[in-house]
Every structure is written in C-alpha cells, then in structure tokens.
Design an enzyme around this catalytic site. Structure first.
Site, short mmCIF file in Angstrom:
data_model
loop_
_atom_site.label_atom_id
_atom_site.label_comp_id
_atom_site.label_asym_id
_atom_site.label_seq_id
_atom_site.Cartn_x
_atom_site.Cartn_y
_atom_site.Cartn_z
N VAL A 268 45.00 -5.27 62.35
CA VAL A 268 43.89 -5.00 63.28
C VAL A 268 42.75 -5.88 62.78
CG1 VAL A 268 42.33 -3.26 64.22
CG2 VAL A 268 44.70 -2.64 63.69
N PRO A 269 42.50 -7.01 63.44
CA PRO A 269 41.76 -8.11 62.80
C PRO A 269 40.25 -7.93 62.77
CG PRO A 269 42.43 -8.76 65.01
CD PRO A 269 43.03 -7.39 64.77
N CYS A 270 39.79 -7.01 61.92
CA CYS A 270 38.34 -6.82 61.77
C CYS A 270 37.67 -8.06 61.18
CB CYS A 270 38.04 -5.59 60.93
SG CYS A 270 38.93 -5.51 59.36
N HIS A 271 38.45 -8.94 60.54
CA HIS A 271 37.88 -10.17 59.99
C HIS A 271 37.43 -11.14 61.09
CE1 HIS A 271 42.23 -10.79 60.52
NE2 HIS A 271 41.92 -12.04 60.84
#
Length: 303
Positions: A268-271
């Site tokens: 889950v690409p919070c970056h």
C-alpha cells in the site's frame, strides 16, 4: 528458533524466545546501499560523484557501481537524479483524478503490473474496534531490498509490512503489534516467507495470481489506503489531492495522519504521497528508506 510460538499482546509486549535472541536474517546489500543513499540524500544539491559516494561507504567506485545498479536497476548517478526535488515534482499528478491518472499511464509496464498484482479487502469497523480480538496474526522477519522486513499475515491475507534496520526487530514488532493489541501473534516464518518472496520480486507480480491484502483500520483510514493503491508506480500524489479523491477536500491533515498510520508499507504505497511542493515529508520507516523505495521503483519502471 521456535516457530509457531504464540505471543499474547496486550502491551507491554511479553518477552518471547523468538525476540530475546538475534533473529536478523543474513544477507542482502541494503546496508551498503542505505549508507550511499544517506550520502545522496544529504548532499544531493552538491551532486556527489561516484568516487565520493564510494569513499563514504568504504567501497571502490567500480564495486559500488555494480552493487548499486544490481540493487536499484539504476546507477548511483541516475538514482541521484531520481531523488531530487525536481524529479519529485515531475512525479506529482497535475490535479486529475487518481483513476484518470492511472488510466493515463496505460495497462502495460511494471507500474501497472503492480496495481493489478494487489487485491484487497477491509475488515469491518467492528473488527477494528475490537483491537484485533479473536484475530491470529502470523509474523516473520525477512531480508528485503529495503532492510529487514517484518511481514504479518492472517488467514485472509497480508495485514502488516514494516521495515527496520538490523538489530531493532524487537522495537519493530512492538510498533506493529501495538496497532492490534488484542490479537494473538504467532511466529511462523514458513507462513510469511512466500509473501516476502512475492512482494519484492517484480517477476512474480501477476494479475492472475494477485496478492491478497486485508486492511485493518478505521473507515477513513481504509478509504485513504485504497486511494494510495490507485497511485501507479512511477507517480506520486499530494495529500490534498488524495483528500479530494476521497471526497474530503479539506481533510489533507487527516489524510496525512492516515498515510502515516498505514500498516502495509510498500504494497500500500504510502511512500508515493508527498508534499505539495514535491518535498518527500515524513515517513514512518525513515526518509532514507522512502527515497530508497522511490528510487528502486524508478529503476523498475525505466527497466
């Protein structure tokens, strides 16, 4: 190591055989790469040369070039370009809805494959309010391209993924277990190894065999995390744009908090959430690691 050892976790975390001894997996190039990325991150305005980077990490220029390129799919120079502010600004969407932006990227390439690779479901608000009661979470530590990865799974799929540097596994476990303190935790690397192998290997990102992810959070957090899943690899999105996409245009600050609470990093690409100016802002597992992930993704997309 005594696999399948249950850990009861309301906090404070009870000592266990698994976490009383060094359980850091062996191998990996990330430590040398991490030091090089720290140098790049601190001095990118000065555009440090390959020779300067190699000296900082105790490698020869040729050795660092080969190691770094093998790790990132990019040379140190290309990675340096990928972590500059100008590059971050180019990654930002231009205000179009996330779905439209995803479609613009197209259906081919590693970025789109990553989108199709992940399927998710959310636990009910009632399940979340129970703080994990009745839930069994199996966990294991594995070497990843970004340091030691703590992988947590339930019978419904991947529930947690965090990163730590070697030697801080106990702190990493306490941080993650504290999110669902009433769950039962079982050390089971046999159960988590297949997830770790698939998550970090683009060759195994297959739409016909998607990775199952279960999102455990509040309704608002889940909406934010679902919005993150719609940001394609090789792109980025501002917190305010994410807020608008979920119908809460004035909730950028709350969106930022939900992004920071994301328990399934990388997948889950919070970056890919960055400030309106292109600044990378905070990251729960460290800005150096955020730069590392964005640079690694740039290498996958360009490859």
């Amino acid at each position: 190591m005594n696999a399948l050892m249950p850990i009861n976790a309301p906090m404070p975390l009870k000592p266990t055989a698994a976490l009383e001894k060094d359980i850091t997996p062996d191998g990996g190039d990330y430590e040398i790469v991490r030091r090089a990325i720290e140098k790049i991150s601190l001095d990118y305005r000065d555009q440090p040369s390959l020779e300067e980077l190699a000296q900082a990490v105790g490698e020869t220029p040729t050795g660092l070039q080969k190691l770094f390129t093998r790790w990132a799919g990019l040379s140190p120079k290309a990675f340096l370009q990928a972590v500059t502010l100008d590059h971050a600004r180019r990654l930002l969407d231009s205000g179009m809805p996330l779905l439209e932006a995803s479609l613009e990227v197209g259906m081919s390439g590693p970025g789109r494959l990553h989108d199709l690779f992940v399927t998710h479901e959310a636990m009910s608000p009632g399940d979340y309010k129970n703080r994990g009661a009745g839930l069994t979470i199996r966990y294991g530590f594995h070497i990843s391209p970004f340091g030691v990865a703590l992988v947590m799974v339930t019978d419904r799929g991947l529930a947690g993924l965090s990163f730590n540097d070697a030697g801080s596994e106990r702190e990493a476990f306490a941080d993650m277990a504290g999110r669902w303190p009433n769950a039962t935790y079982v050390e089971d690397m046999a159960a988590t190894a297949s997830y770790a192998a698939r998550i970090f290997d683009p060759a195994r990102w297959r739409a016909d065999q998607p990775l199952r992810v279960v999102l455990i959070g509040t309704d608002f957090q889940v909406r934010v995390w679902e919005a993150l899943l719609r940001i394609p690899m090789g792109r980025a999105c501002t917190y305010s744009s994410i807020a608008t996409s979920i119908g809460a245009p004035k909730a950028a600050r709350a969106v930022g908090a939900a992004v920071g609470a994301n328990p399934v990093s990388f997948v889950v690409p919070c970056h890919r959430a960055i400030g309106s100016t292109g600044a990378l802002t905070g990251y729960h597992w460290g800005l150096t690691r955020k730069r590392a992930i964005l640079g690694w993704e740039a290498g996958q997309v360009s490859g």
